[in-house]
Design a protein around this motif. Structure first.
Motif, PDB file in Angstrom:
ATOM      1  N   GLU A  13       0.824  -1.206   0.000  1.00 18.59           N
ATOM      2  CA  GLU A  13       0.000   0.000   0.000  1.00 18.59           C
ATOM      3  C   GLU A  13       0.852   1.247   0.000  1.00 18.59           C
ATOM      4  N   GLU A  15       0.245   5.884   0.264  1.00 18.01           N
ATOM      5  CA  GLU A  15      -0.673   7.012   0.291  1.00 18.01           C
ATOM      6  C   GLU A  15      -0.229   7.996  -0.764  1.00 18.01           C
ATOM      7  N   GLU A  19      -5.130   9.685  -0.709  1.00 14.00           N
ATOM      8  CA  GLU A  19      -5.811   8.394  -0.851  1.00 14.00           C
ATOM      9  C   GLU A  19      -4.860   7.290  -0.430  1.00 14.00           C
ATOM     10  N   THR A  20      -5.441   6.226   0.090  1.00 15.51           N
ATOM     11  CA  THR A  20      -4.651   5.018   0.320  1.00 15.51           C
ATOM     12  C   THR A  20      -4.870   4.107  -0.868  1.00 15.51           C
ATOM     13  N   VAL A  21      -3.793   3.699  -1.525  1.00 13.83           N
ATOM     14  CA  VAL A  21      -3.891   2.797  -2.665  1.00 13.83           C
ATOM     15  C   VAL A  21      -3.286   1.461  -2.257  1.00 13.83           C
ATOM     16  N   SER A  32      -8.578   1.687  -4.225  1.00  7.89           N
ATOM     17  CA  SER A  32      -8.351   3.037  -3.723  1.00  7.89           C
ATOM     18  C   SER A  32      -9.275   3.304  -2.555  1.00  7.89           C
TER      19      SER A  32
ATOM     20  N   GLY B 221      -4.305  10.858  -6.803  1.00 10.01           N
ATOM     21  CA  GLY B 221      -4.574   9.599  -6.133  1.00 10.01           C
ATOM     22  C   GLY B 221      -4.198   8.392  -6.961  1.00 10.01           C
ATOM     23  N   SER B 222      -5.053   7.395  -6.897  1.00  8.10           N
ATOM     24  CA  SER B 222      -4.772   6.121  -7.560  1.00  8.10           C
ATOM     25  C   SER B 222      -4.689   6.272  -9.080  1.00  8.10           C
TER      26      SER B 222
END
Lengths: 88, 291
Positions: A13, A15, A19-21, A32, B221-222
């Protein structure tokens, strides 16, 4: 009381941009997490028991454990199905 | 007179210098086997510091430190050979030497590189060629090599001999040159406009997408990680060369994603609106280049 444990051998994982991916190591699939999901994921490191987890997350969002229990359990179910957590 | 070691300064080669050296081509005989395995026509193999590619009419072998040996058995395949040398072979050489090839076409503006990525047929080359007549300079076509060791990531100027479908050439207002190959009816295009020949920092990686209305959005983000996932040979070559497991690849892509500015340009795939979309993206790039 069962403790919920992250299966750290099943994912990696990071960040990024708030967001935490998470990437599943067996499939390479990305997940996500943001907002409440990210809060629950982070809280698992500190409060692995369900009741305490609910209380901690409810406290962060200014609500009650009862109000969020359904959603939290559903999210924990998704994490379990993905192989990222297990109950001891 | 002995020279004290401290007076000798060793400058590390730039990625551009490495690639110029390593992509030197000579003609000669090429074995169809690599690592004890025969590579059939239509296939390629990367093994350690070597790469072998075979296609009908030619065969290319690269060995790190020794450049590229080409055996052309059918002169009619010369166009296809040029295509593979600039594409798959170039990406393999970049990967073996520790650089990161991206499936993208790129332009330079105000000292930075703006690269367009997306699936094959998505209009990357056409857009880059058309932007070359809007005051931007072509930086590379089809494969952009990034040096991941540098911060910000530095880009190596690539080949400038573009390949466009007739429709793309018309949109870019470029004169179609010879066909690449009888069974690959893109045309070589030699742009008249100036092109970039020095390494430049990456300004942004822009994903091309199709949609009814034009939009240009910054990705976060992702999305920044998934943009680097591409079902293209450049990704496979880099993974084979780097020998990374999934965890290491994830860590590598996280580092790269955090160092790159990503955007998505969504536009209708309508030739009648191409000029409007060109003005749209040119204005957005001018804004990015000025920031």
């Amino acid at each position: 009381m069962n403790a919920i444990t992250k299966r750290r051998d099943r994912f990696v994982e990071t960040e990024i941009d708030g967001e935490t991916v998470i990437m599943a190591l067996d499939t390479g699939d990305f997940f996500s997490l943001a907002d409440s999901a990210m809060t629950i994921w982070r809280q698992l490191d500190h409060t692995p028991e369900r009741a305490a987890l609910l209380a901690a997350v409810a406290g962060e969002f200014g609500t009650t454990s009862e109000a969020i229990a359904g959603d939290v359990d559903a999210f924990l179910g998704q994490l379990g199905n993905a192989g990222f957590i297990c109950e001891n | 007179m002995a020279i004290a070691p401290e007076t000798i300064s060793a400058r590390a080669e730039t990625a551009q210098e490495v690639l110029i050296r390593e992509t030197a081509v000579r003609h000669g005989s090429v074995s169809p086997t690599l690592g004890g395995e025969t590579v059939e026509p239509g296939f390629h193999k990367l093994s350690g510091d070597q790469f072998l590619l075979r296609e009908p009419g030619f065969c290319c072998h690269y060995s790190k430190g020794r450049g590229v040996t080409v055996e052309l058995t059918d002169p009619a395949a010369r166009g296809a050979l040029e295509l593979y040398l600039a594409g798959t072979v170039h990406a393999a050489i970049a990967s073996i030497n520790g650089f990161y090839p991206v499936h993208a076409s790129a332009v330079a503006l105000n000292g930075r590189v703006f690269a367009f990525t997306g699936p094959s047929g998505g209009g990357k080359s056409t857009l880059a060629a058309a932007l070359a007549r809007c005051g931007m300079t072509l930086f590379s076509d089809d494969t952009l090599v990034i040096d991941p060791r540098t911060s910000p990531p530095m880009c190596v100027p690539g080949h400038k001999r573009m390949k466009l479908w007739p429709e793309g050439a018309a949109l870019a207002r470029a004169e179609p040159g010879p066909l690449v190959a009888p069974d690959y009816p893109k045309h070589f295009i030699d742009l008249v406009a100036a092109d970039a020949n020095a390494m430049l920092p990456l300004g942004a990686l822009i994903v091309l997408d199709e949609g009814a209305s034009p939009s240009f959005e910054r990705l976060g983000g992702s999305d920044r990680l998934t943009c680097l996932e591409d079902d293209h040979y450049t990704v496979s070559l880099h993974e084979w060369a780097a020998g990374m497991n999934r965890e290491a690849r994830f860590a590598f892509r996280v580092r790269l994603a955090q160092a790159i500015d990503f955007h998505r340009f969504t536009r209708p795939f309508d030739p009648a609106r191409f000029e409007d979309m060109l003005d749209f993206i040119a204005a957005r790039l001018e804004g990015l280049a000025a920031s």
